[in-house]
Every structure is written in C-alpha cells, then in structure tokens.
Design an enzyme around this catalytic site. Sequence first.
Site, mmCIF file in Angstrom:
data_model
loop_
_atom_site.group_PDB
_atom_site.id
_atom_site.type_symbol
_atom_site.label_atom_id
_atom_site.label_comp_id
_atom_site.label_asym_id
_atom_site.label_seq_id
_atom_site.Cartn_x
_atom_site.Cartn_y
_atom_site.Cartn_z
ATOM 1 N N GLY A 113 0.825 -1.193 0.000
ATOM 2 C CA GLY A 113 0.000 0.000 0.000
ATOM 3 C C GLY A 113 0.866 1.252 0.000
ATOM 4 O O GLY A 113 2.056 1.208 0.329
ATOM 5 N N CYS A 114 0.275 2.377 -0.360
ATOM 6 C CA CYS A 114 1.054 3.613 -0.463
ATOM 7 C C CYS A 114 1.534 4.089 0.907
ATOM 8 O O CYS A 114 2.735 4.345 1.100
ATOM 9 C CB CYS A 114 0.244 4.693 -1.166
ATOM 10 S SG CYS A 114 -1.421 4.957 -0.513
ATOM 11 N N TYR A 115 0.638 4.185 1.879
ATOM 12 C CA TYR A 115 1.056 4.581 3.227
ATOM 13 C C TYR A 115 2.029 3.577 3.849
ATOM 14 O O TYR A 115 3.054 3.971 4.414
ATOM 15 C CB TYR A 115 -0.162 4.735 4.147
ATOM 16 C CG TYR A 115 -1.053 5.910 3.863
ATOM 17 C CD1 TYR A 115 -0.620 7.224 4.071
ATOM 18 C CD2 TYR A 115 -2.366 5.716 3.435
ATOM 19 C CE1 TYR A 115 -1.463 8.299 3.841
ATOM 20 C CE2 TYR A 115 -3.216 6.789 3.194
ATOM 21 C CZ TYR A 115 -2.761 8.081 3.403
ATOM 22 O OH TYR A 115 -3.595 9.142 3.172
ATOM 23 N N THR A 117 4.165 1.777 2.401
ATOM 24 C CA THR A 117 5.477 1.909 1.775
ATOM 25 C C THR A 117 6.348 2.888 2.544
ATOM 26 O O THR A 117 7.507 2.609 2.858
ATOM 27 C CB THR A 117 5.325 2.354 0.310
ATOM 28 O OG1 THR A 117 4.651 1.322 -0.422
ATOM 29 C CG2 THR A 117 6.683 2.612 -0.328
#
Length: 311
Positions: A113-115, A117
């Site tokens: 996921g972006c967060y 990462t």
Amino acid sequence: MTTRIFIDGAAGTTGLEIRDRLAGRGEFEMIVLDDDSRKDEAARREALHAADIAILCLPDDAAKEAVKLAAGSNTRIIDASSAHRVAEGWTYGFPELIGHDKIAGAQFVSNPGCYPTGFLALVAPLVRAEFIEPDWPYSVNAVSGYSGGGNALIDRFESDRSIAFRAYGLGLDHKHLPEMQKYAGLGLAPVFSPAVVPAHRGMIVDVPISLDAILDDKFDEPALPILLGALQKQYADSPIVTVSSGSRDISELLLRQNAEPWDGMELFVFEGDYQARLIARLDNLGKGASGAAIQNLNIMCGLPETTGLRL
C-alpha cells in the site's frame, strides 16, 4: 521474445499510470480488451490465461475474483490491491525490504500500500537493527493527494474546491494496518491517522518517536547519525530510495499541487531533545502504486529495476 502483459482494471487511476510507464517498451506485448469486453468474465479469463504476467488494478473483491479466473494457468500476477498483502502464498512486493530474489522468482506478488510503503521503509530497518522497539505503540501521521482514493475521491475533490483537508480512517481499522504491523515486525498495530489534501498526487508519512521512552540506554551519543546510518545502510544500493543526510538543514517538507509523476522515495530523520520524527516523502501513484508495480514487473522479467520509471 516479448512478455505478454494484461492489466485487469486498466481504466482506473493505477492502471492508467502503469500503461503510461509501459508505453513504447518493446520488451512487452500488451493484451488489451475493448470497452465492451473489459468487464466480461469470459474475456477476462481468456486474457488472464493468455498473459505471461497480469497486473491487477482492481478493488479487493474483484482482485480475488481475478485470481480465481486465472486458476489453472501459469500466469504470474502482480496485485496492486490490498487483497493479498498478508495472504499465504503471496510475496510482498517491496524489494528493498523483502529482497529482489524473492520477487524475481515469485508467481504471486502483492504490491505494498502507499502509506505502508513510507511507514515500512522507515520503521522496518530500525526494528530489525534493534534500534527501536517492536512492541511500542507507534503512531503514524500521514497525508496523501486525493488520487489515492480512486475516481470517486478525485471527482469529489475536483468538483468541490472548498475541501482543504479530509481526515479519515476514524474507526481505527484501516485496511493498511495488517501489512504495516506484519512487515515491520511489530507486536502492536500502529495508531494510524491518514488524511487527504487538495493535491492530485504526493504523500508524506510521519512517524514521531519519543527517544527516551523507547530507546532506553541504547545511545550514549546523539541518535540522529545512528538512525540515519541504519537507513542509509539499508538503502545504500537502491536507485529508488534515498536517505537525506541533511535533515538538520531542512525547515519544511512540501507537497506541490502541480507535482509531476515520480517513482522515487525520500527518507528523512529529524531529531530534537529526546524526540525524533521519521518522515518519508513519495508519490502515492508512483512508488506507492504504479511505479512499484513496474519495478516489480522489471524484477520478475529479469530487467533493470528502474526501466521505465520516472526518477
């Protein structure tokens, strides 16, 4: 010999960005369904079985269904959804932490996921090095551009310019928490406070740490060079993740409303009196989504990992 690629969900935000990064690359042959076929189950099954590698840019339930449709084939899969990030039999697609070799040989790879990462890039190496405790209740304060919420949130922000800040995840059960806890090696899930700001793309993930509370007597010298050193060692060979050594000279970190696509990630450590802030800055659509998928695709195909990335 070209590698056949099928993007299931190519019309969504992540899928469109992946297509942009693959445009003009002769190593790949794209399998493309027309608008009338892209939601047709039989057409999707045929495309999934014909592909060498399928990239899923779908909601979680649809991604699970796509994996079922691909059953019985030799197709390798990169899933950009959160459906399989902690699932048995799937390799977590964060090569800088998991290892390039594991991704290179995997059939099923789940994009981070972006967060997570940003959070994992900061916290996981420090937990592994035993510089910070695995059983501390960490908190994560993070903001993202509105593109991270998909087409519905994009439409909402772009049709209502009065929105200045959107806090969400207020039920404290965000779907990113399991991967954040698992891959950082934490005994407790962090307290996660995500928000959205009126910028199309970009992300800052901020992990505050009370040094005297969780480090005990581990440091007889300033923590900044030790924490920075651990992160620099972790990412010394990475052409994608950089660690700032000039944190003392930085007074602010910005996200720009007109930011261009970017597939890198910057890490920072700021230290005060017995306190520190670990901060990651990245593009939620880049290293946080589409850029990570392309990086994993390159690795799985035995290509230089930065090919086609915007760095």
